[in-house]
Write a protein that holds these residues in place. Structure first.
Motif, PDB file in Angstrom:
ATOM      1  N   HIS A  87       0.795  -1.216   0.000  1.00  0.00           N
ATOM      2  CA  HIS A  87       0.000   0.000   0.000  1.00  0.00           C
ATOM      3  C   HIS A  87       0.834   1.276   0.000  1.00  0.00           C
ATOM      4  O   HIS A  87       0.503   2.242   0.662  1.00  0.00           O
ATOM      5  N   ARG A  88       1.919   1.243  -0.748  1.00  0.00           N
ATOM      6  CA  ARG A  88       2.749   2.449  -0.828  1.00  0.00           C
ATOM      7  C   ARG A  88       1.913   3.639  -1.335  1.00  0.00           C
ATOM      8  O   ARG A  88       1.991   4.732  -0.817  1.00  0.00           O
ATOM      9  N   HIS A  89       1.112   3.403  -2.377  1.00  0.00           N
ATOM     10  CA  HIS A  89       0.359   4.536  -2.915  1.00  0.00           C
ATOM     11  C   HIS A  89      -0.779   4.956  -2.001  1.00  0.00           C
ATOM     12  O   HIS A  89      -0.948   6.134  -1.672  1.00  0.00           O
ATOM     13  N   VAL A  90      -1.545   3.956  -1.559  1.00  0.00           N
ATOM     14  CA  VAL A  90      -2.710   4.283  -0.725  1.00  0.00           C
ATOM     15  C   VAL A  90      -2.286   5.060   0.525  1.00  0.00           C
ATOM     16  O   VAL A  90      -2.961   6.000   0.948  1.00  0.00           O
ATOM     17  N   THR A  91      -1.136   4.703   1.058  1.00  0.00           N
ATOM     18  CA  THR A  91      -0.714   5.410   2.273  1.00  0.00           C
ATOM     19  C   THR A  91      -0.339   6.867   1.986  1.00  0.00           C
ATOM     20  O   THR A  91      -0.367   7.701   2.889  1.00  0.00           O
ATOM     21  N   SER A  92      -0.022   7.177   0.725  1.00  0.00           N
ATOM     22  CA  SER A  92       0.251   8.599   0.438  1.00  0.00           C
ATOM     23  C   SER A  92      -1.059   9.410   0.468  1.00  0.00           C
ATOM     24  O   SER A  92      -1.049  10.616   0.687  1.00  0.00           O
ATOM     25  N   LEU A  93      -2.184   8.711   0.272  1.00  0.00           N
ATOM     26  CA  LEU A  93      -3.477   9.411   0.336  1.00  0.00           C
ATOM     27  C   LEU A  93      -3.805   9.841   1.771  1.00  0.00           C
ATOM     28  O   LEU A  93      -4.679  10.678   1.996  1.00  0.00           O
ATOM     29  N   LEU A  94      -3.084   9.241   2.705  1.00  0.00           N
ATOM     30  CA  LEU A  94      -3.304   9.609   4.113  1.00  0.00           C
ATOM     31  C   LEU A  94      -2.563  10.895   4.477  1.00  0.00           C
ATOM     32  O   LEU A  94      -2.821  11.509   5.502  1.00  0.00           O
ATOM     33  N   HIS A  95      -1.617  11.268   3.620  1.00  0.00           N
ATOM     34  CA  HIS A  95      -0.761  12.413   3.963  1.00  0.00           C
ATOM     35  C   HIS A  95      -1.562  13.722   4.049  1.00  0.00           C
ATOM     36  O   HIS A  95      -2.333  14.053   3.157  1.00  0.00           O
ATOM     37  N   ARG A  96      -1.343  14.413   5.144  1.00  0.00           N
ATOM     38  CA  ARG A  96      -1.875  15.769   5.282  1.00  0.00           C
ATOM     39  C   ARG A  96      -0.660  16.654   5.462  1.00  0.00           C
ATOM     40  O   ARG A  96       0.055  16.562   6.461  1.00  0.00           O
ATOM     41  N   LEU A 123       4.902  25.503   6.677  1.00  0.00           N
ATOM     42  CA  LEU A 123       5.039  26.303   7.898  1.00  0.00           C
ATOM     43  C   LEU A 123       5.947  27.484   7.586  1.00  0.00           C
ATOM     44  O   LEU A 123       6.441  27.620   6.462  1.00  0.00           O
ATOM     45  N   GLU A 124       6.243  28.264   8.587  1.00  0.00           N
ATOM     46  CA  GLU A 124       7.157  29.388   8.404  1.00  0.00           C
ATOM     47  C   GLU A 124       8.528  28.877   7.899  1.00  0.00           C
ATOM     48  O   GLU A 124       9.120  29.432   6.989  1.00  0.00           O
ATOM     49  N   ASN A 125       8.982  27.768   8.507  1.00  0.00           N
ATOM     50  CA  ASN A 125      10.324  27.283   8.181  1.00  0.00           C
ATOM     51  C   ASN A 125      10.379  26.000   7.369  1.00  0.00           C
ATOM     52  O   ASN A 125      11.456  25.490   7.121  1.00  0.00           O
ATOM     53  N   GLY A 126       9.251  25.416   7.046  1.00  0.00           N
ATOM     54  CA  GLY A 126       9.383  24.152   6.324  1.00  0.00           C
ATOM     55  C   GLY A 126       8.075  23.469   6.023  1.00  0.00           C
ATOM     56  O   GLY A 126       7.028  24.108   5.899  1.00  0.00           O
ATOM     57  N   VAL A 127       8.181  22.156   5.924  1.00  0.00           N
ATOM     58  CA  VAL A 127       7.050  21.344   5.489  1.00  0.00           C
ATOM     59  C   VAL A 127       6.804  20.263   6.537  1.00  0.00           C
ATOM     60  O   VAL A 127       7.759  19.637   7.011  1.00  0.00           O
ATOM     61  N   VAL A 128       5.548  20.057   6.904  1.00  0.00           N
ATOM     62  CA  VAL A 128       5.257  18.982   7.848  1.00  0.00           C
ATOM     63  C   VAL A 128       4.167  18.081   7.278  1.00  0.00           C
ATOM     64  O   VAL A 128       3.236  18.554   6.627  1.00  0.00           O
ATOM     65  N   VAL A 129       4.318  16.780   7.525  1.00  0.00           N
ATOM     66  CA  VAL A 129       3.296  15.814   7.110  1.00  0.00           C
ATOM     67  C   VAL A 129       2.812  15.104   8.348  1.00  0.00           C
ATOM     68  O   VAL A 129       3.617  14.600   9.139  1.00  0.00           O
ATOM     69  N   LYS A 130       1.499  15.049   8.484  1.00  0.00           N
ATOM     70  CA  LYS A 130       0.956  14.214   9.554  1.00  0.00           C
ATOM     71  C   LYS A 130      -0.100  13.317   8.921  1.00  0.00           C
ATOM     72  O   LYS A 130      -1.221  13.768   8.650  1.00  0.00           O
ATOM     73  N   PRO A 131       0.241  12.057   8.647  1.00  0.00           N
ATOM     74  CA  PRO A 131      -0.746  11.170   8.035  1.00  0.00           C
ATOM     75  C   PRO A 131      -1.957  11.012   8.951  1.00  0.00           C
ATOM     76  O   PRO A 131      -1.824  11.086  10.179  1.00  0.00           O
ATOM     77  N   THR A 132      -3.121  10.810   8.335  1.00  0.00           N
ATOM     78  CA  THR A 132      -4.334  10.691   9.151  1.00  0.00           C
ATOM     79  C   THR A 132      -4.362   9.390   9.944  1.00  0.00           C
ATOM     80  O   THR A 132      -4.763   9.362  11.096  1.00  0.00           O
ATOM     81  N   LEU A 133      -3.936   8.310   9.270  1.00  0.00           N
ATOM     82  CA  LEU A 133      -4.015   7.004   9.931  1.00  0.00           C
ATOM     83  C   LEU A 133      -2.659   6.337   9.910  1.00  0.00           C
ATOM     84  O   LEU A 133      -1.848   6.581   9.021  1.00  0.00           O
ATOM     85  N   SER A 134      -2.458   5.461  10.867  1.00  0.00           N
ATOM     86  CA  SER A 134      -1.331   4.554  10.706  1.00  0.00           C
ATOM     87  C   SER A 134      -1.944   3.284  10.123  1.00  0.00           C
ATOM     88  O   SER A 134      -2.805   2.652  10.713  1.00  0.00           O
ATOM     89  N   PHE A 135      -1.535   3.000   8.898  1.00  0.00           N
ATOM     90  CA  PHE A 135      -2.246   2.051   8.047  1.00  0.00           C
ATOM     91  C   PHE A 135      -1.857   0.620   8.401  1.00  0.00           C
ATOM     92  O   PHE A 135      -0.699   0.228   8.318  1.00  0.00           O
ATOM     93  N   ASP A 136      -2.828  -0.147   8.804  1.00  0.00           N
ATOM     94  CA  ASP A 136      -2.566  -1.546   9.138  1.00  0.00           C
ATOM     95  C   ASP A 136      -3.888  -2.284   9.014  1.00  0.00           C
ATOM     96  O   ASP A 136      -4.811  -2.045   9.804  1.00  0.00           O
ATOM     97  N   GLU A 137      -4.002  -3.158   8.031  1.00  0.00           N
ATOM     98  CA  GLU A 137      -5.297  -3.786   7.763  1.00  0.00           C
ATOM     99  C   GLU A 137      -5.804  -4.648   8.920  1.00  0.00           C
ATOM    100  O   GLU A 137      -6.958  -5.021   8.947  1.00  0.00           O
ATOM    101  N   ARG A 138      -4.901  -4.941   9.866  1.00  0.00           N
ATOM    102  CA  ARG A 138      -5.397  -5.674  11.045  1.00  0.00           C
ATOM    103  C   ARG A 138      -6.146  -4.744  11.983  1.00  0.00           C
ATOM    104  O   ARG A 138      -6.737  -5.144  12.953  1.00  0.00           O
ATOM    105  N   GLY A 139      -6.097  -3.460  11.717  1.00  0.00           N
ATOM    106  CA  GLY A 139      -6.787  -2.484  12.564  1.00  0.00           C
ATOM    107  C   GLY A 139      -6.116  -1.139  12.389  1.00  0.00           C
ATOM    108  O   GLY A 139      -5.049  -0.913  12.972  1.00  0.00           O
TER     109      GLY A 139
END
Ligand code: G1P
Length: 891
Positions: A177-186, A190-206
């Protein structure tokens, strides 16, 4: 093509330099802190950055990824509006120059624990100096400073862009799920850079809501923020571009975003565009980049203010150097070979690195999901005990709660005390050597500290996911002694048809994993044998010191203590198996929780009978002679019950492991040791791979013994020079007084590693040397622990004996300098000891013994034990000084 030069030490703390380091793509260096920020970095700033299996800021890399650019930190300059230059050497144009002889000059300097690359481009008149490190505080970030200098006579117009691709997820999503997990990226700017906080930690077991954020921040030397950002990877590289030729840089795109933008659902890059500047002739500009992983909410403006300026960078870099120097200053060698002493600095660091990285998080170590294996944990403690005794004793104590009542143990250990897992793939496997290591480490601890009470401490047992409870549902606890008994006695009775301990799913050699039914490890039978005798000795000391006659043990153990009031027959395999099955049967309904009192004298004699029976058995049955008249020990039986070593139609078969433990254990007498040495020299020694190989070439895929025979010969567990076993061989030889032979083993490894043209490995001991002579799996190897242990306690002979200080050097003439001096700094009884051996007559190792010991100038009494001096602990521990000077005259 420019020639990769050998490393040279350039300072007193292991700092080294490599010219043209860029000419080897497999070299990498660790950057880390104890908050478990873990980076790997190459001369092209490739590598990855993570805090664990599920939190990789940069894409996880294996060895073979290091020669592409997908995971490289980069910093671009567009010069005078036309030339594109990557300070890390990662541009298509720079690749095209490879092998042309016109490569840029690239020099590496590295130290504890920082990495600096200087890259010079004479055509562009530019020199860049890029320094990376991880601050030693509790923040989890890596810092990078790029200094750019105009080396020409004319001013240059430069457009700088920093670019670090942000992977921002679990290593598991590299393929899954390399691609699907990029869809989680938010992603936010910022003033000094770029931050990513994915919405989910992707794990089909939960799936779980994710809290971790990943950021790339940057500023100019004075803290000035970038002018804008290209946070979306596909926008940055352009549809037709690549990370080696990114459109945004090449075309000087001004389509960048300002702070405050939000973009959802794309692969992200920390691409930070800085203001265009004019760099005058001779002038320099600097940029500081921080790559951060944060498990909690962070104020990124504050984080940038804390780190992103030249002044702050230098401050934390100084702190970092001081921290590691201080940490390693507790052990230091000063012999005639200063280069070797410096090399040992890196070896000394290695056990700490393995505590941080486990066996999973450097490019060669591309397996596992973090945590450490049981045997590695215990063996790394050997070195840590010499360096930081206090916290390690707690660690040891906690580790005992990983033992199961059936003698096996949890196999994966997390970073928190008492955090255990059955196995990484949830397969319950039993490595038969596991029960033997805790005693070795605990014995070292007790000898160093004199803390015999440790043996009486009570600890729980491991049961899947929790602590073992007795039949009354109470958590069951037993002493450390009881834990040892469980570990040793269950194996003692668990024998194969030749009366050696069953191999089960493997022993020290993970590769012997296909002989679960009938395989036997003779090698480890020897080690358990000597452990039984060592435990008996510890109990004697305990009984004497505490005036103790009896100890309490779990009632069930009486079955295994069969020499006490019962007839026994250790020559009989059936008898042993019956005892074990009785014990298992009894424990199968759960442990009763009832204790019995056992007389210590009887317990000691029980252990001695068992230990001695093993020694006799091994010498009678496993000491073999080939048709050519060579003698050595057989180390194994395969799953068809066939003896492994000795004559064979495909050539003599011999393993190093099979020799190491009978020698270390004291099973072999002097003559036998000499014959082992001769046979190893004849069949296993090969200087093209740094000394003694792990085994001869069996020329057969032995599916009745293990996967290792599937590896090409000369690689890893199939016949490489495997440092861990080789160093244990050296240790065993030293222990038995074979100093010359022991020295050779270490010297071959060192000389080989030093030959950088062949070994291609930075200072430090690698896990093994492959068939081409390359040093493989650097940094994270148990051999470092054993090498440090051997240097301190055997070669310099500084060790404890139930709390007293033993000085028993086995230094060869070549270790002493022109004045006949060799020195070591080490801690003992919480004091830093500066010990100098004085061998002014330049005597050989067999010709000297300790004649006089002075502590801070005062001659002190000592007991002479076969040439070694035993100094009362109180003479050291009661001193008012923190640091003591010992002069030891040898004559
Ligand atoms: C590695 C493993 C170790 C194992 C050895 C041989 O060695 O970590 O547990 O015993 O391979 O299979 P290292 O060099 O780390 O000691």
């Amino acid at each position: 093509m420019k020639k990769l030069d050998k490393w040279k030490f350039i300072g007193e703390n292991g700092e080294f330099k490599v010219e043209n380091a860029d000419q080897s793509k497999y070299l990498y260096f660790p950057l880390a802190n104890e908050a478990e920020m873990m980076s790997a970095i190459t001369p092209r700033l490739h590598g990855d950055i993570k805090t664990g299996q599920n939190t990789f800021a940069m894409r996880p890399v294996s060895l073979e990824d290091l020669h592409n650019t997908k995971s490289a930190r980069n910093f671009w300059l567009k010069v005078n509006g036309q030339n594109i230059w990557s300070v890390s050497g990662n541009s298509a144009a720079q690749f095209a120059k490879q092998f042309s002889g016109e490569e840029e000059d690239v020099e590496l300097e590295a130290g504890l624990l920082w990495h600096k690359i200087t890259r010079t481009n004479e055509n562009l008149n530019l020199k860049a100096e890029i320094t990376n490190f991880v601050p030693t505080n509790s923040d989890t970030l890596e810092l990078m400073q790029v200094k750019v200098k105009n080396t020409g006579d004319e001013a240059l117009k430069i457009e700088p862009t920093a670019a670090v691709p942000i992977y921002g997820r679990s290593a598991d999503n590299l393929r899954d799920h390399r691609h699907v997990t990029s869809l989680l990226h938010r992603t936010k700017t910022l003033e000094n850079g770029v931050v990513v906080k994915p919405t989910l930690s992707f794990d089909e077991r939960g799936h779980k809501q994710n809290e971790v954020s990943y950021a790339v921040l940057g500023a100019e030397a004075d803290g000035k923020a970038p002018v804008g950002f290209f946070p979306v990877l596909e926008d940055y590289i352009g549809d037709g571009g690549s990370l080696e030729w990114p459109e945004a840089v090449v075309l000087s795109s001004d389509d960048y975003l300002k702070a405050g933008a939000e973009i959802d659902g794309y692969e992200t890059v920390g691409a930070l565009k800085f203001e265009e500047i004019t760099l005058k002739a001779g002038a320099e500009a600097a940029y500081v980049i921080a790559i951060s992983i944060a498990e909690e909410e962070v104020d990124y403006d504050k984080l940038a203010a804390k780190y992103c300026s030249q002044e702050k960078f230098e401050k934390y870099l100084t702190e970092n150097k001081e921290f590691w120097e201080q940490k390693l200053s507790v052990v230091d060698f000063n012999s005639a070979d200063r280069e070797f002493d410096q090399w040992m600095k890196w070896v000394t660091l290695q056990p700490i690195l393995r505590r941080i990285y486990g066996c999973s998080f450097l490019p060669s170590h591309d397996y596992g999901r973090g945590g450490r294996g049981w045997r590695d944990l215990w063996q790394d403690c050997l070195a840590l005990l010499l360096m930081e005794p206090e916290p390690v004793s707690d660690l040891l104590y906690n580790n005992f709660s990983g033992v199961r009542i059936d003698g096996s143990n949890a196999t994966i250990i997390g970073s928190e005390p008492g955090e255990f897992k059955a196995d990484r793939n949830n397969i319950k496997r039993v490595w038969m050597d596991h029960g033997a290591w805790p005693l070795i480490t605990t014995k070292l601890y007790i000898d160093q500290s004199g803390d015999l009470d440790f043996l009486l401490k009570e600890q729980s047992y491991f049961e899947e996911g929790s602590e073992l409870k007795d039949q009354n549902d109470e958590i069951y606890q037993g002493t450390v002694i009881e834990h040892f008994l469980v570990q040793h006695l269950t194996h003692f009775f668990d024998v194969g048809e030749h009366n050696n301990f069953l191999l089960k799913n493997g022993d020290w050699n993970d590769g012997l994993d296909m002989a679960e039914n009938r395989g036997e490890s003779v090698a480890f039978t020897a080690l358990y044998g000597s452990n039984l005798l060592e435990l008996a000795e510890l109990l004697k000391a305990l009984a004497a010191e505490k005036d103790l006659e009896k100890i309490e043990l779990a009632e069930e153990l009486s079955i295994l203590l069969d020499t006490i009031e019962r007839d026994f027959n250790y020559g009989s395999v059936d008898y042993k198996r019956k005892v074990l099955s009785d014990y298992r049967q009894t424990c199968s309904q759960g442990i009763s929780g009832r204790k019995i009192e056992v007389d210590l004298t009887e317990l000691i004699s029980d252990l001695e009978s068992k230990g001695q029976s093993i020694f006799e058995h091994l010498n009678q049955n496993e000491w073999i002679e080939t048709e050519a008249g060579d003698k050595f020990y057989n180390g194994y039986y395969d799953d068809d019950g066939q003896r492994l070593e000795g004559d064979h139609p495909k050539g003599i078969r011999m393993t190093l492991t099979g020799q190491v433990f009978p020698v270390m254990a004291g099973v072999a007498d002097e003559d036998q040791i000499q014959q082992v040495v001769d046979s190893a020299d004849k069949y296993l020694k090969d200087l093209s791979v740094g000394g003694y190989r792990l085994n001869t070439d069996f020329k057969e895929l032995k599916t009745n013994l293990g996967r290792l025979f599937g590896f090409a010969y000369g690689h890893k567990e199939n016949g490489a020079m495997f440092s861990h076993m080789a160093v244990m061989y050296s240790n065993a030889l030293y222990k038995q007084g074979f100093a010359e032979a022991g020295h050779k083993v270490i010297d071959y490894i060192y000389q080989h590693c030093k030959d950088f043209d062949t070994s291609r490995t930075y200072p430090g001991i690698p896990e093994y040397i492959n068939q081409r002579g390359r040093g493989m799996y650097p940094y994270l190897t148990g051999s470092a622990s054993w090498l440090l242990l051997t240097e301190v306690t055997q070669i310099f002979g500084v060790r404890g004996e139930l709390g007293n200080l033993v000085l028993d050097p086995k230094l060869l003439k070549s270790h002493f300098d022109a004045q006949g001096e060799a020195a070591i700094k080490t801690i003992f009884a919480d004091k830093l000891l500066n010990i100098t051996y004085l061998n002014s007559n330049q005597l050989k190792v067999d010709d000297y013994q300790v004649q006089e010991v002075k502590i801070n100038g005062q001659t002190v009494n000592f007991e002479n034990k076969a040439g070694a001096a035993v100094v009362e602990r109180s003479l050291i521990s009661e001193s008012a000084e923190e640091e003591l000077k010992l002069e030891v005259v040898l004559n």
